[in-house]
Write an enzyme that holds these catalytic residues in place. Structure first.
Site, PDB file in Angstrom:
ATOM      1  N   CYS A  48       0.862  -1.185   0.000  1.00 33.74           N
ATOM      2  CA  CYS A  48       0.000   0.000   0.000  1.00 33.74           C
ATOM      3  C   CYS A  48       0.895   1.230   0.000  1.00 33.74           C
ATOM      4  O   CYS A  48       1.798   1.355   0.833  1.00 33.74           O
ATOM      5  CB  CYS A  48      -0.898  -0.020   1.243  1.00 33.74           C
ATOM      6  SG  CYS A  48      -1.878   1.482   1.451  1.00 33.74           S
ATOM      7  N   CYS A 100      -5.143   0.773   6.526  1.00 34.78           N
ATOM      8  CA  CYS A 100      -5.317   2.237   6.573  1.00 34.78           C
ATOM      9  C   CYS A 100      -6.544   2.740   5.830  1.00 34.78           C
ATOM     10  O   CYS A 100      -6.784   3.937   5.792  1.00 34.78           O
ATOM     11  CB  CYS A 100      -4.071   2.930   6.041  1.00 34.78           C
ATOM     12  SG  CYS A 100      -3.834   2.738   4.256  1.00 34.78           S
ATOM     13  N   CYS A 120      -8.727  -5.614  -9.299  1.00 33.53           N
ATOM     14  CA  CYS A 120      -8.290  -4.627 -10.280  1.00 33.53           C
ATOM     15  C   CYS A 120      -7.856  -3.395  -9.479  1.00 33.53           C
ATOM     16  O   CYS A 120      -8.682  -2.757  -8.829  1.00 33.53           O
ATOM     17  CB  CYS A 120      -9.463  -4.336 -11.214  1.00 33.53           C
ATOM     18  SG  CYS A 120      -9.016  -3.497 -12.715  1.00 33.53           S
TER      19      CYS A 120
END
Length: 141
Positions: A48, A100, A120
């Site tokens: 991330c 998060c 996706c």
């Protein structure tokens, strides 16, 4: 994995590009075939961009033809959360970072086995940590 870490917005705006911020914090979508990872073939772990949580392994990545990085499954159960998304007059399933809450993009039920899912994901929501591929001893520089 610690759940839902608060993110300091002014620091986040400083650290992320405007595109990364728009995708992860405002649910924007990068244009198809424009993201840096849609055609990436390197081995490694996709994290991330907001919190650094490990989300996807390159072994689960495949070419869906959609123009965005696509994965058949997250790296570990619980790394990515899903929720209904009825925005833009469509019924979809949104994918977010479980740590998060950063918007990643969407999950569809048209993927390959073993899951039949297509995660996706916007390139702007990811950072690739490439696998170190050591050269054999006789090929060291």
């Amino acid at each position: 994995m610690t759940k839902k870490q608060p993110i300091d917005d002014p620091m986040l705006r400083e650290r992320l590009t405007p595109e990364q911020y728009a995708v992860t914090q405002q649910s924007a979508t990068e244009p198809a075939f424009s993201g840096r990872y849609y055609d990436e073939k390197s081995l490694g772990i996709y994290h991330c961009i907001v919190c650094g949580e490990s989300l996807f392994n390159s072994a689960a990545k495949y070419d869906s033809g959609s123009g965005w990085p696509s994965f058949h499954s997250p790296m570990q159960r619980g790394a990515v959360e899903t929720r209904p998304d009825n925005s833009h007059g469509m019924q979809r399933t949104e994918a977010v970072c479980a740590n998060c809450d950063a918007h990643l993009w969407h999950v569809f039920e048209d993927g390959p086995q073993p899951t039949g899912l297509r995660f996706c994901i916007n390139s702007n929501a990811l950072e690739l940590e490439q696998e170190d591929v050591a050269k054999p001893d006789d090929q060291q520089d």
